[in-house]
Design a protein around this motif. Structure first.
Motif, PDB file in Angstrom:
ATOM      1  N   GLU A   1       9.200  -4.515  -4.147  1.00 49.84           N
ATOM      2  CA  GLU A   1       7.820  -4.060  -4.008  1.00 49.84           C
ATOM      3  C   GLU A   1       6.799  -5.194  -4.053  1.00 49.84           C
ATOM      4  O   GLU A   1       5.606  -4.936  -4.078  1.00 49.84           O
TER       5      GLU A   1
ATOM      6  N   ASP B   1       0.836  -1.194   0.000  1.00 53.44           N
ATOM      7  CA  ASP B   1       0.000   0.000   0.000  1.00 53.44           C
ATOM      8  C   ASP B   1       0.872   1.246   0.000  1.00 53.44           C
ATOM      9  O   ASP B   1       2.100   1.169  -0.097  1.00 53.44           O
ATOM     10  N   TYR B   2       0.263   2.405   0.109  1.00 53.37           N
ATOM     11  CA  TYR B   2       0.983   3.680   0.053  1.00 53.37           C
ATOM     12  C   TYR B   2       1.977   3.851   1.199  1.00 53.37           C
ATOM     13  O   TYR B   2       2.860   4.687   1.133  1.00 53.37           O
ATOM     14  N   ASN B   3       1.857   3.054   2.281  1.00 50.82           N
ATOM     15  CA  ASN B   3       2.811   3.092   3.395  1.00 50.82           C
ATOM     16  C   ASN B   3       3.881   2.017   3.256  1.00 50.82           C
ATOM     17  O   ASN B   3       4.595   1.744   4.213  1.00 50.82           O
ATOM     18  N   SER B   4       3.938   1.344   2.098  1.00 50.62           N
ATOM     19  CA  SER B   4       4.858   0.229   1.847  1.00 50.62           C
ATOM     20  C   SER B   4       4.590  -0.958   2.752  1.00 50.62           C
ATOM     21  O   SER B   4       5.483  -1.747   3.047  1.00 50.62           O
TER      22      SER B   4
ATOM     23  N   SER C   1       2.080  -0.420  -7.424  1.00 48.94           N
ATOM     24  CA  SER C   1       2.810  -0.382  -8.694  1.00 48.94           C
ATOM     25  C   SER C   1       3.087  -1.786  -9.227  1.00 48.94           C
ATOM     26  O   SER C   1       3.318  -1.967 -10.423  1.00 48.94           O
TER      27      SER C   1
ATOM     28  N   TYR D   1      -3.807   0.802  -6.359  1.00 46.61           N
ATOM     29  CA  TYR D   1      -2.765   1.715  -6.828  1.00 46.61           C
ATOM     30  C   TYR D   1      -1.361   1.188  -6.585  1.00 46.61           C
ATOM     31  O   TYR D   1      -0.390   1.925  -6.750  1.00 46.61           O
TER      32      TYR D   1
END
Length: 157
Positions: free
Chosen positions: A102, A32-35, A73, A71
């Motif tokens: 990732e 997620d956006y917080n890795s 990547s 979202y």
């Protein structure tokens, strides 16, 4: 003119009917956006194209995990070879996952794919994610699980 149904098909009737169609089940993971690694189970996985290499997955818009994965990547799609389930916060407890940059892949899977989002298509109460496959791995020694009648079954190989 095609025959018209006498009454509309409700969600529960369709769910019961489609449960009689055996499907594979996959774990879709990403960051997620917080890795933070996140993942969810899906049985809507299907091949779309060999050239270019495309697959698709359908996610309910009501899902709390899909907005986190949407979202990312890079996504990893691991064919389930071991049973898991549970609340979102406990989904990875006791599981062995390989983290590489990732992506995260479930160890002990018959097959894993690395993919990137190509296109998201709205489809009723779901989003259909078209994904471009970048890498594949296989382990022919592990048999997949199959979802049938809302229960997981081991497929003999």
């Amino acid at each position: 003119m095609p025959p018209q149904p006498t009454s509309p098909v409700g969600p529960e009737a369709l769910r019961r009917t489609l449960a009689s169609f055996p499907t594979g089940i996959v774990l879709v993971t990403g960051q997620d956006y917080n890795s933070t690694p996140v993942g969810m189970l899906a049985n809507s996985f299907t091949s779309v194209s060999l050239d270019p290499p495309l697959v698709s997955l359908a996610f309910a818009r009501s899902s709390s995990t899909w907005p986190l994965l949407r979202y990312a990547s890079l996504l990893r799609i691991s064919v389930l070879g071991t049973q898991l389930a549970g609340p979102t916060a406990q989904r990875f407890v006791g599981l062995e996952c390989a983290l590489r940059g990732e992506d995260a892949a479930l160890l002990g899977s018959p097959a894993t794919l690395s993919a990137v989002p190509e296109r998201i298509i709205e489809a009723g109460d779901h989003d259909l994610a078209l994904l471009r496959v970048l890498e594949v791995e296989q382990d022919g020694e592990i048999g997949p699980l199959v979802l049938y009648a809302r229960r997981l079954h081991r497929l003999a190989i």
